[in-house]
Write a protein that holds these residues in place. Structure first.
Motif, mmCIF file in Angstrom:
data_model
loop_
_atom_site.group_PDB
_atom_site.id
_atom_site.type_symbol
_atom_site.label_atom_id
_atom_site.label_comp_id
_atom_site.label_asym_id
_atom_site.label_seq_id
_atom_site.Cartn_x
_atom_site.Cartn_y
_atom_site.Cartn_z
ATOM 1 N N ALA A 21 0.823 -1.214 0.000
ATOM 2 C CA ALA A 21 0.000 0.000 0.000
ATOM 3 C C ALA A 21 0.853 1.258 0.000
ATOM 4 O O ALA A 21 0.624 2.187 -0.795
ATOM 5 C CB ALA A 21 -0.930 -0.003 1.211
ATOM 6 N N ASN A 22 1.852 1.299 0.856
ATOM 7 C CA ASN A 22 2.609 2.537 1.036
ATOM 8 C C ASN A 22 3.663 2.753 -0.044
ATOM 9 O O ASN A 22 3.933 3.898 -0.432
ATOM 10 C CB ASN A 22 3.223 2.565 2.428
ATOM 11 C CG ASN A 22 2.162 2.691 3.502
ATOM 12 O OD1 ASN A 22 1.224 3.468 3.362
ATOM 13 N ND2 ASN A 22 2.290 1.922 4.561
ATOM 14 N N ILE A 23 4.242 1.694 -0.544
ATOM 15 C CA ILE A 23 5.160 1.845 -1.672
ATOM 16 C C ILE A 23 4.375 2.254 -2.911
ATOM 17 O O ILE A 23 4.807 3.116 -3.687
ATOM 18 C CB ILE A 23 5.960 0.553 -1.899
ATOM 19 C CG1 ILE A 23 6.946 0.357 -0.747
ATOM 20 C CG2 ILE A 23 6.702 0.598 -3.245
ATOM 21 C CD1 ILE A 23 7.638 -0.992 -0.737
ATOM 22 N N GLY A 24 3.194 1.671 -3.097
ATOM 23 C CA GLY A 24 2.341 2.081 -4.216
ATOM 24 C C GLY A 24 1.950 3.539 -4.126
ATOM 25 O O GLY A 24 2.034 4.286 -5.108
ATOM 26 N N LEU A 118 1.579 -3.324 -8.742
ATOM 27 C CA LEU A 118 2.087 -3.922 -7.514
ATOM 28 C C LEU A 118 1.149 -5.031 -7.063
ATOM 29 O O LEU A 118 -0.066 -4.815 -6.924
ATOM 30 C CB LEU A 118 2.216 -2.871 -6.403
ATOM 31 C CG LEU A 118 3.534 -2.076 -6.338
ATOM 32 C CD1 LEU A 118 3.827 -1.377 -7.647
ATOM 33 C CD2 LEU A 118 3.522 -1.100 -5.173
ATOM 34 N N LEU A 119 1.696 -6.211 -6.843
ATOM 35 C CA LEU A 119 0.919 -7.382 -6.461
ATOM 36 C C LEU A 119 1.139 -7.700 -4.987
ATOM 37 O O LEU A 119 2.275 -7.917 -4.554
ATOM 38 C CB LEU A 119 1.334 -8.592 -7.306
ATOM 39 C CG LEU A 119 1.384 -8.401 -8.827
ATOM 40 C CD1 LEU A 119 1.887 -9.688 -9.489
ATOM 41 C CD2 LEU A 119 0.021 -8.007 -9.375
ATOM 42 N N ASP A 120 0.067 -7.726 -4.220
ATOM 43 C CA ASP A 120 0.130 -8.135 -2.818
ATOM 44 C C ASP A 120 -0.179 -9.624 -2.757
ATOM 45 O O ASP A 120 -1.330 -10.043 -2.876
ATOM 46 C CB ASP A 120 -0.881 -7.335 -1.986
ATOM 47 C CG ASP A 120 -0.794 -7.667 -0.506
ATOM 48 O OD1 ASP A 120 0.259 -8.155 -0.069
ATOM 49 O OD2 ASP A 120 -1.783 -7.435 0.214
ATOM 50 N N CYS A 121 0.860 -10.451 -2.598
ATOM 51 C CA CYS A 121 0.702 -11.900 -2.653
ATOM 52 C C CYS A 121 0.238 -12.462 -1.314
ATOM 53 O O CYS A 121 0.539 -11.898 -0.261
ATOM 54 C CB CYS A 121 2.025 -12.560 -3.036
ATOM 55 S SG CYS A 121 2.663 -12.051 -4.641
ATOM 56 N N PRO A 122 -0.443 -13.599 -1.335
ATOM 57 C CA PRO A 122 -0.840 -14.237 -0.080
ATOM 58 C C PRO A 122 0.371 -14.873 0.602
ATOM 59 O O PRO A 122 1.382 -15.167 -0.049
ATOM 60 C CB PRO A 122 -1.839 -15.309 -0.534
ATOM 61 C CG PRO A 122 -1.448 -15.605 -1.951
ATOM 62 C CD PRO A 122 -0.934 -14.318 -2.519
ATOM 63 N N PRO A 123 0.286 -15.112 1.920
ATOM 64 C CA PRO A 123 1.397 -15.745 2.640
ATOM 65 C C PRO A 123 1.402 -17.262 2.454
ATOM 66 O O PRO A 123 1.377 -18.029 3.422
ATOM 67 C CB PRO A 123 1.126 -15.348 4.090
ATOM 68 C CG PRO A 123 -0.349 -15.224 4.155
ATOM 69 C CD PRO A 123 -0.791 -14.690 2.822
ATOM 70 N N ALA A 124 1.420 -17.697 1.223
ATOM 71 C CA ALA A 124 1.453 -19.121 0.889
ATOM 72 C C ALA A 124 2.001 -19.246 -0.526
ATOM 73 O O ALA A 124 1.766 -18.377 -1.365
ATOM 74 C CB ALA A 124 0.056 -19.737 0.972
ATOM 75 N N ASP A 236 10.286 6.740 6.199
ATOM 76 C CA ASP A 236 10.933 5.476 5.848
ATOM 77 C C ASP A 236 10.445 4.953 4.497
ATOM 78 O O ASP A 236 11.252 4.516 3.664
ATOM 79 C CB ASP A 236 10.673 4.433 6.937
ATOM 80 C CG ASP A 236 11.431 4.713 8.221
ATOM 81 O OD1 ASP A 236 12.305 5.608 8.211
ATOM 82 O OD2 ASP A 236 11.145 4.044 9.240
ATOM 83 N N TYR A 237 9.131 4.977 4.292
ATOM 84 C CA TYR A 237 8.612 4.460 3.019
ATOM 85 C C TYR A 237 8.971 5.373 1.843
ATOM 86 O O TYR A 237 9.210 4.893 0.733
ATOM 87 C CB TYR A 237 7.103 4.221 3.101
ATOM 88 C CG TYR A 237 6.786 2.844 3.630
ATOM 89 C CD1 TYR A 237 7.075 1.719 2.881
ATOM 90 C CD2 TYR A 237 6.217 2.672 4.888
ATOM 91 C CE1 TYR A 237 6.810 0.445 3.368
ATOM 92 C CE2 TYR A 237 5.951 1.406 5.388
ATOM 93 C CZ TYR A 237 6.252 0.288 4.616
ATOM 94 O OH TYR A 237 6.007 -0.970 5.107
ATOM 95 N N ALA A 238 9.048 6.677 2.073
ATOM 96 C CA ALA A 238 9.478 7.587 1.012
ATOM 97 C C ALA A 238 10.915 7.272 0.597
ATOM 98 O O ALA A 238 11.245 7.236 -0.603
ATOM 99 C CB ALA A 238 9.361 9.033 1.475
ATOM 100 N N ALA A 239 11.766 7.013 1.578
ATOM 101 C CA ALA A 239 13.161 6.669 1.282
ATOM 102 C C ALA A 239 13.264 5.314 0.597
ATOM 103 O O ALA A 239 14.082 5.122 -0.317
ATOM 104 C CB ALA A 239 13.987 6.679 2.564
ATOM 105 N N LEU A 240 12.422 4.377 1.012
ATOM 106 C CA LEU A 240 12.430 3.051 0.384
ATOM 107 C C LEU A 240 11.979 3.141 -1.069
ATOM 108 O O LEU A 240 12.553 2.488 -1.950
ATOM 109 C CB LEU A 240 11.524 2.097 1.170
ATOM 110 C CG LEU A 240 11.453 0.647 0.668
ATOM 111 C CD1 LEU A 240 12.829 0.007 0.647
ATOM 112 C CD2 LEU A 240 10.481 -0.162 1.522
ATOM 113 N N VAL A 241 10.974 3.945 -1.347
ATOM 114 C CA VAL A 241 10.527 4.144 -2.727
ATOM 115 C C VAL A 241 11.660 4.688 -3.586
ATOM 116 O O VAL A 241 11.889 4.215 -4.704
ATOM 117 C CB VAL A 241 9.301 5.101 -2.766
ATOM 118 C CG1 VAL A 241 9.035 5.585 -4.194
ATOM 119 C CG2 VAL A 241 8.070 4.397 -2.214
ATOM 120 N N GLN A 242 12.385 5.644 -3.078
ATOM 121 C CA GLN A 242 13.501 6.213 -3.834
ATOM 122 C C GLN A 242 14.576 5.156 -4.096
ATOM 123 O O GLN A 242 15.181 5.122 -5.176
ATOM 124 C CB GLN A 242 14.096 7.412 -3.092
ATOM 125 C CG GLN A 242 13.201 8.632 -3.102
ATOM 126 C CD GLN A 242 12.801 9.042 -4.518
ATOM 127 O OE1 GLN A 242 13.644 9.206 -5.409
ATOM 128 N NE2 GLN A 242 11.509 9.214 -4.740
#
Length: 247
Positions: A21-24, A118-124, A236-242
């Motif tokens: 969500a936040n990277i998107g 962006l795909l949010d995959c299930p934990p499986a 943090d997420y802004a920096a990760l996106v960059q």
């Protein structure tokens, strides 16, 4: 042609949906056209971004009940809703020819109209996740730096190797990043260094600190930039996106 980024981990509760969500949202704020796809039967991405009871979802589109619909959330950002019925996807489509390419076929018409999917995959690591890996450009793996953290990571890396050999030879691991990270704790730092040593070049520099705002935002149907733009989580997420944009 858009890049397809899959956010995945065989272990649940590592901040995968929060990161999607936040990277998107961060990519959208940077001017990129982004479509999020909720592939988790829990549909937490859908609910956490304020989309209640959508008429159309990715499961119905995969079954060809209707065309794929992306609901606009804000400028440059849209969401393909998830559904609990996704839990039955493998049972319904498991025997179908080319079953691992159903999602790829579904997404092809929208790839010319956006920059990132962006795909949010299930934990499986089942058929839904295989479909995500089959169409993804790169995988991003959120991870908590704690005991047994590598268990789920090792399984993901094993599946990546199989998919690269048999299904999607261009698939890459874009990066591993730590969520809920507390650099003051020795165990967290030591675990992070162990994983950096084991997977050299794959661990991103930016970490995501555990903050109250990141937990609160989904309850109000918002991303962290809308809910708390000056918070540590937003920084943090802004920096990760960059960092993702420069890889």
């Amino acid at each position: 042609m858009s890049k397809i980024l899959a956010f995945t981990n065989q272990k649940g509760g590592v901040g995968k949906t929060t990161s999607t969500a936040n990277i998107g949202a961060g990519l959208a704020r940077a001017g990129h056209r982004v479509v999020l796809v909720d592939l988790d039967p829990q549909a937490n991405l859908t609910h956490g971004l304020g989309l209640a009871d959508p008429e159309h979802n990715v499961y119905g589109a995969l079954l060809h009940e209707y065309r794929l619909k992306a609901y606009p959330l804000q400028e440059n950002l849209a969401l393909v809703a998830g559904a609990p019925a996704l839990s039955g996807f493998e049972k319904v489509k498991g025997d179908e020819l080319d079953r691992e390419f159903l999602l790829k076929d579904l997404l092809e018409p929208i790839q010319q109209r956006c920059d990132y999917i962006l795909l949010d995959c299930p934990p499986a690591l089942g058929l839904i996740t295989l479909n995500a890996y089959a169409c993804a450009t790169a995988l991003y793996i959120p991870l908590e730096a704690q005991l047994y953290a590598t268990d789920g990571l090792d399984k993901v890396m094993e599946m990546v190797a199989r998919v690269q050999r048999r299904v999607n030879p261009t698939l890459t691991v874009g990066g591993i990043f730590f969520t809920r990270f507390d650099g003051r704790k020795v165990l967290r730092r030591e675990t992070a260094e162990t994983i950096r040593d084991k997977y050299p070049g794959l661990v991103l520099e930016q970490t995501i600190r555990e903050t109250i705002a990141l937990g609160e935002a989904p309850h109000l149907g918002q991303d962290i930039f809308s809910y708390a733009p000056t918070s540590a989580g937003a920084a943090d997420y802004a920096a990760l996106v960059q960092e993702i944009l420069t890889r």
